[in-house]
Design a protein around this motif. Sequence first.
Motif, PDB file in Angstrom:
ATOM      1  N   ALA A  40      46.173  43.466  44.888  1.00 53.05           N
ATOM      2  CA  ALA A  40      45.630  43.140  43.567  1.00 53.05           C
ATOM      3  C   ALA A  40      45.617  44.384  42.698  1.00 53.05           C
ATOM      4  CB  ALA A  40      44.213  42.588  43.699  1.00 53.05           C
ATOM      5  N   GLY A  41      45.749  44.167  41.408  1.00 55.74           N
ATOM      6  CA  GLY A  41      45.592  45.244  40.449  1.00 55.74           C
ATOM      7  C   GLY A  41      44.123  45.392  40.097  1.00 55.74           C
ATOM      8  N   LEU A  42      43.762  46.531  39.536  1.00 57.15           N
ATOM      9  CA  LEU A  42      42.383  46.805  39.137  1.00 57.15           C
ATOM     10  C   LEU A  42      42.322  46.974  37.628  1.00 57.15           C
ATOM     11  CD1 LEU A  42      41.578  49.471  41.814  1.00 57.15           C
ATOM     12  CD2 LEU A  42      40.194  47.479  41.422  1.00 57.15           C
ATOM     13  N   ARG A  64      30.206  50.266  38.810  1.00 57.88           N
ATOM     14  CA  ARG A  64      30.241  49.058  37.984  1.00 57.88           C
ATOM     15  C   ARG A  64      31.134  47.988  38.633  1.00 57.88           C
ATOM     16  NH1 ARG A  64      34.473  47.851  34.558  1.00 57.88           N
ATOM     17  NH2 ARG A  64      36.211  49.319  34.640  1.00 57.88           N
ATOM     18  N   THR A  65      30.932  46.750  38.213  1.00 54.59           N
ATOM     19  CA  THR A  65      31.747  45.643  38.715  1.00 54.59           C
ATOM     20  C   THR A  65      33.107  45.695  38.039  1.00 54.59           C
ATOM     21  OG1 THR A  65      29.756  44.315  38.991  1.00 54.59           O
ATOM     22  CG2 THR A  65      31.858  43.149  38.941  1.00 54.59           C
ATOM     23  N   ARG A  66      34.168  45.589  38.855  1.00 56.78           N
ATOM     24  CA  ARG A  66      35.529  45.671  38.322  1.00 56.78           C
ATOM     25  C   ARG A  66      36.280  44.380  38.610  1.00 56.78           C
ATOM     26  NH1 ARG A  66      33.732  50.350  40.363  1.00 56.78           N
ATOM     27  NH2 ARG A  66      33.898  52.148  39.006  1.00 56.78           N
ATOM     28  N   LYS A  67      37.081  43.968  37.658  1.00 54.17           N
ATOM     29  CA  LYS A  67      37.869  42.744  37.803  1.00 54.17           C
ATOM     30  C   LYS A  67      39.156  43.068  38.560  1.00 54.17           C
ATOM     31  CE  LYS A  67      39.986  39.125  35.041  1.00 54.17           C
ATOM     32  NZ  LYS A  67      40.218  38.650  33.666  1.00 54.17           N
ATOM     33  N   LEU A  68      39.557  42.157  39.449  1.00 56.08           N
ATOM     34  CA  LEU A  68      40.814  42.298  40.169  1.00 56.08           C
ATOM     35  C   LEU A  68      41.839  41.353  39.566  1.00 56.08           C
ATOM     36  CD1 LEU A  68      39.623  42.436  43.883  1.00 56.08           C
ATOM     37  CD2 LEU A  68      40.115  44.312  42.346  1.00 56.08           C
ATOM     38  N   LEU A  69      43.078  41.800  39.513  1.00 52.43           N
ATOM     39  CA  LEU A  69      44.152  41.017  38.917  1.00 52.43           C
ATOM     40  C   LEU A  69      44.987  40.374  40.018  1.00 52.43           C
ATOM     41  CD1 LEU A  69      45.208  43.646  36.249  1.00 52.43           C
ATOM     42  CD2 LEU A  69      43.706  41.697  35.941  1.00 52.43           C
ATOM     43  N   LEU A  70      44.908  39.060  40.109  1.00 54.53           N
ATOM     44  CA  LEU A  70      45.675  38.285  41.082  1.00 54.53           C
ATOM     45  C   LEU A  70      46.320  37.102  40.371  1.00 54.53           C
ATOM     46  CD1 LEU A  70      43.040  38.170  43.927  1.00 54.53           C
ATOM     47  CD2 LEU A  70      45.285  39.164  44.154  1.00 54.53           C
ATOM     48  N   HIS A  71      47.339  36.517  40.990  1.00 53.81           N
ATOM     49  CA  HIS A  71      47.955  35.308  40.455  1.00 53.81           C
ATOM     50  C   HIS A  71      47.008  34.130  40.644  1.00 53.81           C
ATOM     51  CE1 HIS A  71      51.891  37.054  39.697  1.00 53.81           C
ATOM     52  NE2 HIS A  71      51.782  37.682  40.869  1.00 53.81           N
ATOM     53  N   LYS A  72      47.133  33.134  39.793  1.00 53.33           N
ATOM     54  CA  LYS A  72      46.250  31.968  39.828  1.00 53.33           C
ATOM     55  C   LYS A  72      46.348  31.233  41.168  1.00 53.33           C
ATOM     56  CE  LYS A  72      43.296  29.637  37.443  1.00 53.33           C
ATOM     57  NZ  LYS A  72      42.033  30.269  37.060  1.00 53.33           N
ATOM     58  N   LEU A 127      42.190  31.688  47.644  1.00 49.55           N
ATOM     59  CA  LEU A 127      41.007  32.441  48.060  1.00 49.55           C
ATOM     60  C   LEU A 127      39.725  31.629  47.885  1.00 49.55           C
ATOM     61  CD1 LEU A 127      41.740  36.024  46.740  1.00 49.55           C
ATOM     62  CD2 LEU A 127      41.661  35.271  49.101  1.00 49.55           C
ATOM     63  N   ILE A 128      39.663  30.836  46.835  1.00 46.42           N
ATOM     64  CA  ILE A 128      38.476  30.006  46.605  1.00 46.42           C
ATOM     65  C   ILE A 128      38.275  29.065  47.792  1.00 46.42           C
ATOM     66  CG2 ILE A 128      37.548  28.114  45.203  1.00 46.42           C
ATOM     67  CD1 ILE A 128      38.764  29.506  42.755  1.00 46.42           C
ATOM     68  N   GLY A 129      39.346  28.418  48.223  1.00 46.51           N
ATOM     69  CA  GLY A 129      39.248  27.499  49.353  1.00 46.51           C
ATOM     70  C   GLY A 129      38.895  28.199  50.651  1.00 46.51           C
ATOM     71  N   GLU A 130      39.476  29.371  50.874  1.00 46.89           N
ATOM     72  CA  GLU A 130      39.261  30.064  52.149  1.00 46.89           C
ATOM     73  C   GLU A 130      37.892  30.735  52.231  1.00 46.89           C
ATOM     74  OE1 GLU A 130      42.713  32.541  52.277  1.00 46.89           O
ATOM     75  OE2 GLU A 130      43.884  31.022  53.331  1.00 46.89           O
ATOM     76  N   THR A 131      37.385  31.249  51.115  1.00 44.70           N
ATOM     77  CA  THR A 131      36.089  31.935  51.170  1.00 44.70           C
ATOM     78  C   THR A 131      34.918  30.957  51.217  1.00 44.70           C
ATOM     79  OG1 THR A 131      36.070  32.147  48.768  1.00 44.70           O
ATOM     80  CG2 THR A 131      36.864  34.030  50.049  1.00 44.70           C
ATOM     81  N   GLN A 132      35.158  29.682  50.907  1.00 46.77           N
ATOM     82  CA  GLN A 132      34.070  28.712  50.992  1.00 46.77           C
ATOM     83  C   GLN A 132      33.787  28.309  52.430  1.00 46.77           C
ATOM     84  OE1 GLN A 132      35.226  25.608  48.297  1.00 46.77           O
ATOM     85  NE2 GLN A 132      34.322  26.640  46.536  1.00 46.77           N
ATOM     86  N   GLN A 133      34.709  28.636  53.350  1.00 42.43           N
ATOM     87  CA  GLN A 133      34.463  28.374  54.758  1.00 42.43           C
ATOM     88  C   GLN A 133      33.413  29.369  55.260  1.00 42.43           C
ATOM     89  OE1 GLN A 133      38.059  28.428  57.019  1.00 42.43           O
ATOM     90  NE2 GLN A 133      39.198  27.321  55.461  1.00 42.43           N
TER      91      GLN A 133
END
Length: 154
Positions: free
Chosen positions: A27-29, A80-88, A94-100
């Motif tokens: 991911a980009g920062l 500080r909180t930093r945004k990561l740059l990933l493809h949609k 990641l949303i599906g996998e981290t909810q496990q």
Amino acid sequence: MPKNQSKAIAQNRKASHNYFIEDTYEAGLVLQGTEIKSIRAGRVNMKDSFARVERGEVFLYNLHISPYEQGNRYNHEPTRTRKLLLHKKQINKLIGETQQAGYSLVPLKIYIKNGVAKILIGLGKGKKQYDKREDLKRKQAKRDVDRALKDSLQ
């Protein structure tokens, strides 16, 4: 350094001790001007950092980038909180996998690639205490075998 090579700045060595890393993402920062200068100087601490998906975006928390020495009043806040740059597609996966249960996003390594700061984040499942002890035993046994082989060859 050639354009296509990457230079590792910081690594999270405890990540492989505390988590089973199942998948990795580059991911980009999103950084401010003085942050990239501090990263290039190697003044990064990844000890307690973690990533989280919120509102369809990925954010990195507690990554400590020291203030730049030559920075003036425009210097950044270190944690500080930093945004990561990933493809949609990657974010949706990641949303599906981290909810496990038991899965989290762990930063593994920060590096410079083609002049741009990148971070390698891993999808990790937390290890239990007995898993950690078993890994340490396995490492020690491998170390002993390697030492015995080296001594027998000399």
